[in-house]
Design a protein around this motif. Structure first.
Motif, PDB file in Angstrom:
ATOM      1  N   ILE A  57      -5.303   3.336  -0.202  1.00 47.42           N
ATOM      2  CA  ILE A  57      -4.729   4.683  -0.275  1.00 47.42           C
ATOM      3  C   ILE A  57      -4.492   5.228   1.122  1.00 47.42           C
ATOM      4  CG2 ILE A  57      -5.195   7.071  -0.976  1.00 47.42           C
ATOM      5  CD1 ILE A  57      -6.666   5.884  -3.418  1.00 47.42           C
ATOM      6  N   ALA A  58      -5.444   5.054   2.015  1.00 49.11           N
ATOM      7  CA  ALA A  58      -5.278   5.539   3.392  1.00 49.11           C
ATOM      8  C   ALA A  58      -4.099   4.846   4.073  1.00 49.11           C
ATOM      9  CB  ALA A  58      -6.563   5.308   4.182  1.00 49.11           C
ATOM     10  N   LYS A  59      -3.942   3.556   3.842  1.00 50.69           N
ATOM     11  CA  LYS A  59      -2.811   2.832   4.437  1.00 50.69           C
ATOM     12  C   LYS A  59      -1.489   3.353   3.890  1.00 50.69           C
ATOM     13  CE  LYS A  59      -0.909  -1.767   5.162  1.00 50.69           C
ATOM     14  NZ  LYS A  59       0.439  -1.379   4.887  1.00 50.69           N
ATOM     15  N   LEU A  60      -1.438   3.626   2.596  1.00 59.01           N
ATOM     16  CA  LEU A  60      -0.209   4.150   2.008  1.00 59.01           C
ATOM     17  C   LEU A  60       0.128   5.542   2.529  1.00 59.01           C
ATOM     18  CD1 LEU A  60      -0.572   3.030  -1.706  1.00 59.01           C
ATOM     19  CD2 LEU A  60       1.149   2.273  -0.076  1.00 59.01           C
ATOM     20  N   VAL A  61      -0.895   6.342   2.797  1.00 58.72           N
ATOM     21  CA  VAL A  61      -0.657   7.705   3.281  1.00 58.72           C
ATOM     22  C   VAL A  61      -0.296   7.695   4.768  1.00 58.72           C
ATOM     23  CG1 VAL A  61      -1.748   9.946   3.715  1.00 58.72           C
ATOM     24  CG2 VAL A  61      -2.083   8.811   1.531  1.00 58.72           C
ATOM     25  N   LEU A  62      -1.032   6.962   5.562  1.00 52.58           N
ATOM     26  CA  LEU A  62      -0.841   7.000   7.013  1.00 52.58           C
ATOM     27  C   LEU A  62       0.237   6.054   7.527  1.00 52.58           C
ATOM     28  CD1 LEU A  62      -4.589   7.230   8.056  1.00 52.58           C
ATOM     29  CD2 LEU A  62      -2.910   9.078   7.925  1.00 52.58           C
ATOM     30  N   TYR A  63       0.399   4.905   6.897  1.00 49.16           N
ATOM     31  CA  TYR A  63       1.375   3.911   7.354  1.00 49.16           C
ATOM     32  C   TYR A  63       2.231   3.420   6.185  1.00 49.16           C
ATOM     33  CZ  TYR A  63      -1.974   3.901  11.156  1.00 49.16           C
ATOM     34  OH  TYR A  63      -2.819   4.280  12.154  1.00 49.16           O
ATOM     35  N   PRO A  64       3.020   4.301   5.585  1.00 44.92           N
ATOM     36  CA  PRO A  64       3.796   3.903   4.414  1.00 44.92           C
ATOM     37  C   PRO A  64       4.981   3.010   4.784  1.00 44.92           C
ATOM     38  CG  PRO A  64       4.392   6.104   5.046  1.00 44.92           C
ATOM     39  CD  PRO A  64       3.252   5.688   5.947  1.00 44.92           C
ATOM     40  N   THR A  65       5.505   2.332   3.784  1.00 44.45           N
ATOM     41  CA  THR A  65       6.701   1.520   3.962  1.00 44.45           C
ATOM     42  C   THR A  65       7.715   1.919   2.896  1.00 44.45           C
ATOM     43  OG1 THR A  65       5.829  -0.214   2.538  1.00 44.45           O
ATOM     44  CG2 THR A  65       5.423  -0.436   4.892  1.00 44.45           C
ATOM     45  N   GLY A  66       8.940   1.490   3.084  1.00 44.70           N
ATOM     46  CA  GLY A  66       9.974   1.744   2.089  1.00 44.70           C
ATOM     47  C   GLY A  66      10.351   3.208   2.004  1.00 44.70           C
TER      48      GLY A  66
END
Length: 114
Positions: A57-66
Motif C-alpha cells: 500500500i505504501a509503495k502504491l501511494v508513494l511510488y505509483p505507476t500507470g
C-alpha cells in the motif's frame, strides 16, 4: 512454422511454476494443522503478512505507476485514510474499506478532470 511448435515451453513453465509453489502450499497446510491459533509462530506469520500488505500500500501511494501516477499525492493519501476509517467503522470489513478507498479516489480523479 506451426502454431504449436513452441508449446513445450508453456508446458515447462506451467509445471515448473506448479512445482515451485504447490509444495509450499502443502507444507503450509500440514504445518498449519499443527499450530495453535495463539502460537508465536502464527503471530509472526500474521505480523509478516500485515507488514507486506502495508508495504505494498505504501509503495502504491508513494511510488505509483500507470494511471495512478497522474493523481496527486494528497488524493492517494486521502483515499487510504478514508478507506482505513471506513474499515474500522464497518467493524473491520475489508470490502468496505477497499470500496471506500476506490470510491474516494475515483470521485477525486473525476473532480480534478482526469
Amino acid at each position: 512454422m506451426s502454431a504449436l511448435e513452441g508449446w513445450w515451453a508453456y508446458v515447462f513453465i506451467a509445471i515448473a511454476g506448479w512445482l515451485a509453489t504447490d509444495i509450499w502450499r502443502w507444507l503450509g497446510v500440514l504445518a498449519g494443522n499443527r499450530l495453535r491459533e495463539d502460537s508465536e509462530a502464527l503471530n509472526w506469520v500474521r505480523a509478516v503478512a500485515t507488514a507486506l500488505v502495508a508495504a505494498v500500500i505504501a509503495k502504491l501511494v508513494l511510488y505509483p505507476t500507470g494511471v495512478l501516477e497522474q493523481s496527486p499525492l494528497w488524493l492517494r493519501f486521502g483515499s487510504v485514510v478514508a478507506g482505513a476509517t471506513a474499515f474500522f467503522v464497518a467493524r473491520q470489513r475489508p470490502a468496505v474499506g477497499i470500496a471506500t478507498a476506490i470510491a474516494v479516489l475515483a470521485v477525486g480523479l473525476y473532480a480534478l478532470g482526469f
